[in-house]
Design a protein around this motif. Structure first.
Motif, PDB file in Angstrom:
ATOM      1  N   VAL A  64      21.642  57.374  46.098  1.00  0.00           N
ATOM      2  CA  VAL A  64      22.223  58.669  46.466  1.00  0.00           C
ATOM      3  C   VAL A  64      23.306  58.413  47.505  1.00  0.00           C
ATOM      4  O   VAL A  64      23.016  58.015  48.637  1.00  0.00           O
ATOM      5  CB  VAL A  64      21.150  59.625  47.030  1.00  0.00           C
ATOM      6  CG1 VAL A  64      21.770  60.971  47.392  1.00  0.00           C
ATOM      7  CG2 VAL A  64      20.024  59.810  46.021  1.00  0.00           C
ATOM      8  N   GLU A  65      24.542  58.641  47.115  1.00  0.00           N
ATOM      9  CA  GLU A  65      25.681  58.260  47.952  1.00  0.00           C
ATOM     10  C   GLU A  65      25.616  58.912  49.332  1.00  0.00           C
ATOM     11  O   GLU A  65      25.983  58.297  50.340  1.00  0.00           O
ATOM     12  CB  GLU A  65      26.989  58.644  47.250  1.00  0.00           C
ATOM     13  CG  GLU A  65      28.239  58.220  47.997  1.00  0.00           C
ATOM     14  CD  GLU A  65      29.508  58.566  47.248  1.00  0.00           C
ATOM     15  OE1 GLU A  65      30.599  58.384  47.817  1.00  0.00           O
ATOM     16  OE2 GLU A  65      29.421  59.028  46.091  1.00  0.00           O
ATOM     17  N   ALA A  66      25.156  60.163  49.405  1.00  0.00           N
ATOM     18  CA  ALA A  66      25.152  60.879  50.679  1.00  0.00           C
ATOM     19  C   ALA A  66      24.070  60.383  51.633  1.00  0.00           C
ATOM     20  O   ALA A  66      24.076  60.748  52.814  1.00  0.00           O
ATOM     21  CB  ALA A  66      24.963  62.375  50.434  1.00  0.00           C
ATOM     22  N   MET A  67      23.141  59.559  51.160  1.00  0.00           N
ATOM     23  CA  MET A  67      22.022  59.141  51.993  1.00  0.00           C
ATOM     24  C   MET A  67      22.118  57.713  52.492  1.00  0.00           C
ATOM     25  O   MET A  67      21.661  57.403  53.598  1.00  0.00           O
ATOM     26  CB  MET A  67      20.704  59.319  51.230  1.00  0.00           C
ATOM     27  CG  MET A  67      20.339  60.766  50.972  1.00  0.00           C
ATOM     28  SD  MET A  67      18.726  60.945  50.186  1.00  0.00           S
ATOM     29  CE  MET A  67      17.627  60.472  51.520  1.00  0.00           C
ATOM     30  N   ALA A  68      22.679  56.821  51.708  1.00  0.00           N
ATOM     31  CA  ALA A  68      22.720  55.411  52.122  1.00  0.00           C
ATOM     32  C   ALA A  68      23.854  54.701  51.397  1.00  0.00           C
ATOM     33  O   ALA A  68      24.206  55.052  50.272  1.00  0.00           O
ATOM     34  CB  ALA A  68      21.397  54.723  51.809  1.00  0.00           C
ATOM     35  N   ALA A  69      24.404  53.726  52.080  1.00  0.00           N
ATOM     36  CA  ALA A  69      25.417  52.891  51.440  1.00  0.00           C
ATOM     37  C   ALA A  69      24.751  52.012  50.394  1.00  0.00           C
ATOM     38  O   ALA A  69      23.543  51.783  50.446  1.00  0.00           O
ATOM     39  CB  ALA A  69      26.110  52.029  52.492  1.00  0.00           C
ATOM     40  N   PRO A  70      25.514  51.520  49.425  1.00  0.00           N
ATOM     41  CA  PRO A  70      24.913  50.596  48.457  1.00  0.00           C
ATOM     42  C   PRO A  70      24.297  49.405  49.176  1.00  0.00           C
ATOM     43  O   PRO A  70      24.878  48.886  50.140  1.00  0.00           O
ATOM     44  CB  PRO A  70      26.110  50.174  47.595  1.00  0.00           C
ATOM     45  CG  PRO A  70      27.114  51.264  47.765  1.00  0.00           C
ATOM     46  CD  PRO A  70      26.931  51.778  49.157  1.00  0.00           C
ATOM     47  N   PRO A  71      23.121  48.954  48.752  1.00  0.00           N
ATOM     48  CA  PRO A  71      22.477  47.834  49.441  1.00  0.00           C
ATOM     49  C   PRO A  71      23.284  46.557  49.259  1.00  0.00           C
ATOM     50  O   PRO A  71      23.932  46.353  48.231  1.00  0.00           O
ATOM     51  CB  PRO A  71      21.119  47.735  48.743  1.00  0.00           C
ATOM     52  CG  PRO A  71      21.332  48.338  47.391  1.00  0.00           C
ATOM     53  CD  PRO A  71      22.347  49.417  47.594  1.00  0.00           C
ATOM     54  N   PRO A  72      23.260  45.686  50.261  1.00  0.00           N
ATOM     55  CA  PRO A  72      23.991  44.421  50.111  1.00  0.00           C
ATOM     56  C   PRO A  72      23.353  43.545  49.039  1.00  0.00           C
ATOM     57  O   PRO A  72      22.141  43.612  48.801  1.00  0.00           O
ATOM     58  CB  PRO A  72      23.857  43.787  51.497  1.00  0.00           C
ATOM     59  CG  PRO A  72      22.611  44.389  52.070  1.00  0.00           C
ATOM     60  CD  PRO A  72      22.556  45.793  51.542  1.00  0.00           C
ATOM     61  N   THR A  73      24.175  42.769  48.371  1.00  0.00           N
ATOM     62  CA  THR A  73      23.669  41.809  47.390  1.00  0.00           C
ATOM     63  C   THR A  73      23.309  40.527  48.129  1.00  0.00           C
ATOM     64  O   THR A  73      24.178  39.839  48.667  1.00  0.00           O
ATOM     65  CB  THR A  73      24.730  41.529  46.316  1.00  0.00           C
ATOM     66  OG1 THR A  73      25.082  42.750  45.672  1.00  0.00           O
ATOM     67  CG2 THR A  73      24.195  40.547  45.288  1.00  0.00           C
ATOM     68  N   LEU A  74      22.018  40.248  48.194  1.00  0.00           N
ATOM     69  CA  LEU A  74      21.528  39.097  48.959  1.00  0.00           C
ATOM     70  C   LEU A  74      20.799  38.127  48.034  1.00  0.00           C
ATOM     71  O   LEU A  74      20.167  38.548  47.062  1.00  0.00           O
ATOM     72  CB  LEU A  74      20.604  39.567  50.080  1.00  0.00           C
ATOM     73  CG  LEU A  74      21.289  40.455  51.141  1.00  0.00           C
ATOM     74  CD1 LEU A  74      20.263  41.065  52.076  1.00  0.00           C
ATOM     75  CD2 LEU A  74      22.320  39.656  51.922  1.00  0.00           C
ATOM     76  N   PRO A  75      20.861  36.839  48.340  1.00  0.00           N
ATOM     77  CA  PRO A  75      20.348  35.827  47.398  1.00  0.00           C
ATOM     78  C   PRO A  75      18.834  35.659  47.401  1.00  0.00           C
ATOM     79  O   PRO A  75      18.295  34.997  46.514  1.00  0.00           O
ATOM     80  CB  PRO A  75      21.032  34.537  47.884  1.00  0.00           C
ATOM     81  CG  PRO A  75      21.248  34.765  49.349  1.00  0.00           C
ATOM     82  CD  PRO A  75      21.557  36.227  49.491  1.00  0.00           C
TER      83      PRO A  75
END
Length: 494
Positions: free
Chosen positions: A205-216
């Motif tokens: 949900v764009e209004a609630m959280a930024a996209p999560p980081p892509t982590l290995p």
């Protein structure tokens, strides 16, 4: 002009558009308007695709071209309103939605969209009525129920909001907005276990959280630890980070080596947090090797936090009151810090609306300054601090903001105060985390984290809540605070 060919291209684009493939539909719509520049439907649909692809200005031009060709296209008026809404231009959006409804009074989407604008405009009762009307008109019931749930939450009706969200999810089980709104309702009611689980949908949900980081490395979800490094990171505002960083010491106690990544202004303060092996800034280019990662607001879910197990021990952050001993020692009486307004995220219309409801003006606090035996210190930063340049009435407010470089400086200042009085901002979280007495001035539609029907909070034992009894009534809140402050001064003299 090749009318038949244009219609064929438009039909191809429309079919792809219906399948949720806007980027593939776009070239067919472009070909359609190239072949027939007067094909109004192609302009309108090209505008919809452009908006979905983040091309708001082009979307606006396309809708205006459709309306030039046919000023009575209710759909184009509605679509132009959606463009204005995406750009935060609420007055223009409302005008467009109303224009669509004048042309087509039973336009379901325009009714729903107008409801969203009126909710942001602080007319939540009208918004509720519009959402219910949109449902009756046959709009997407999942979306309408999800929107309706937020209007009900603003009226502190979380049980009804829960019902709406569950109805939306019955129709569309994978609808993230409905699940995220369900989380807010459940958390507000103190049903934390199910609430934290549903809150994981916030990432979609764009209004609630930024996209999560892509982590290995994999997410840490509570599995056993035996010295592995767990990367914890901030994901939302300063207040969220200050509230949920308390879980870092729990990860360490569970056997993890904790590396914490936070916004740079919080970095120095976070070094006082027990159990953290290393604090990094979000600006740092290098991140050391780690075995697991977890965002801070997912830690309550990982630990299965309930109302009974909220980690409430304070202080968990620490400051040095001696830094401000000389400056504050010169002030007579009780030393009280004040914050009257929050920070608005102007790119998010709903966040702006919330900030308007949670914030007041300095002049609204004027009755507090009539309490004898108190020296008031400003903890207000940002544009609202400019209100001190022309203080109303007899307000005397001491301002040390030119010496506040980061949150550690603010923490040191708070440590030297007797009390903090503030609206719902990061400062109340900081004061609570430091174990200082803090009185929070709470809007009527309280944030989920403060629950309902309480004047205290299990998150911070030293916090007292003064909540509006009706929307927008700061005068009633300030009067109760004035009386309490007067009593506090009198008790100190006895």
């Amino acid at each position: 002009m090749n009318l038949d060919a244009s219609l064929v291209e438009h039909k191809r684009g429309f079919d792809l558009h219906l399948q949720g493939r806007p980027s593939e539909a776009e070239p067919f719509y472009r070909k359609a308007v190239q072949l027939d520049p007067e094909l109004k439907e192609a302009w309108m649909n090209l505008g919809l695709v452009a908006l979905s692809l983040g091309k708001a200005e082009e979307a606006q031009q396309c809708q205006r071209e459709a309306l030039r060709l046919d000023p009575d296209m209710a759909d184009a008026h509605n679509n132009l309103g959606m463009v204005h809404y995406s750009l935060g231009r609420m007055a223009e959006a409302e005008s467009c939605f109303r224009a669509a409804l004048r042309l087509h009074p039973e336009h379901a989407n325009a009714t729903l969209n107008l409801g969203s604008v009126r909710q942001i405009g602080n007319d939540v009762e009208e918004a509720e009525g519009l959402f219910r009307c949109a449902l009756a008109l046959g709009v997407d019931p999942a979306r309408a129920n999800s929107n309706l749930s937020l209007a009900l939450m603003e009226q502190v009706r979380p049980e009804e909001a829960e019902t709406c969200c569950r109805e939306a999810l019955d129709m569309r089980p994978d609808y993230p907005e409905a699940r995220a709104n369900l989380a807010l309702a459940l958390l507000m009611m103190g049903r934390l276990e199910e609430g934290w689980q549903a809150y994981e949908s916030r990432w979609h949900v764009e209004a609630m959280a930024a996209p999560p980081p892509t982590l290995p490395r994999p997410r840490w979800t509570g599995q056993a630890l035996n010295g592995e490094t767990v990367l914890l990171y901030a994901e939302q505002g300063f207040g969220d980070t200050l509230q949920f960083c308390r879980y870092a010491s729990m990860v360490a106690a569970a056997g993890g080596r904790v590396v914490l990544v936070v916004p740079k202004p919080l970095g120095r303060l976070m070094t006082t947090l027990e159990g953290v092996a290393q604090v990094l800034s979000e600006d740092d280019a290098f991140v050391p090797p780690f075995d697991y990662h977890c965002p801070l607001l997912s830690l309550p879910f990982a630990f299965g936090t309930t109302m009974e197990t909220i980690p409430a021990a304070t202080p968990y952050l620490h400051a040095d009151p001696s830094v401000w001993a000389e400056a504050l020692g010169a002030l007579p009486g009780l030393k009280v810090g004040l914050v009257w307004a929050g920070k608005s995220r102007i790119e998010q219309p709903h966040a702006v609306a919330i900030d308007r409801r949670r914030s007041m003006r300095l002049v609204d606090m004027a009755p507090l300054f009539a309490v004898a035996g108190v020296s008031f210190v400003s903890l207000q930063l940002g544009p609202p601090a400019g209100q001190m340049r022309r203080p109303p009435g007899e307000i005397v407010l001491h301002d040390f903001s030119d010496r506040l470089g980061d949150w550690a400086d603010t923490a040191d200042l708070i440590a030297g105060l007797d009390l903090v009085i503030a609206v719902d901002t990061a400062v109340v979280h900081l004061a609570g985390a430091l174990g200082k007495p803090v009185w929070m001035l709470n809007r009527f539609d309280s944030c989920w984290r403060w629950f309902i029907g309480r004047d205290d909070t299990p998150w911070y034992p030293t916090m007292r809540l003064f909540r509006q009894t009706r929307r927008g009534d700061w005068a009633g809140v300030i009067e109760r605070v004035r009386v309490a402050l007067q009593d506090l001064v009198a008790a100190g003299r006895r």
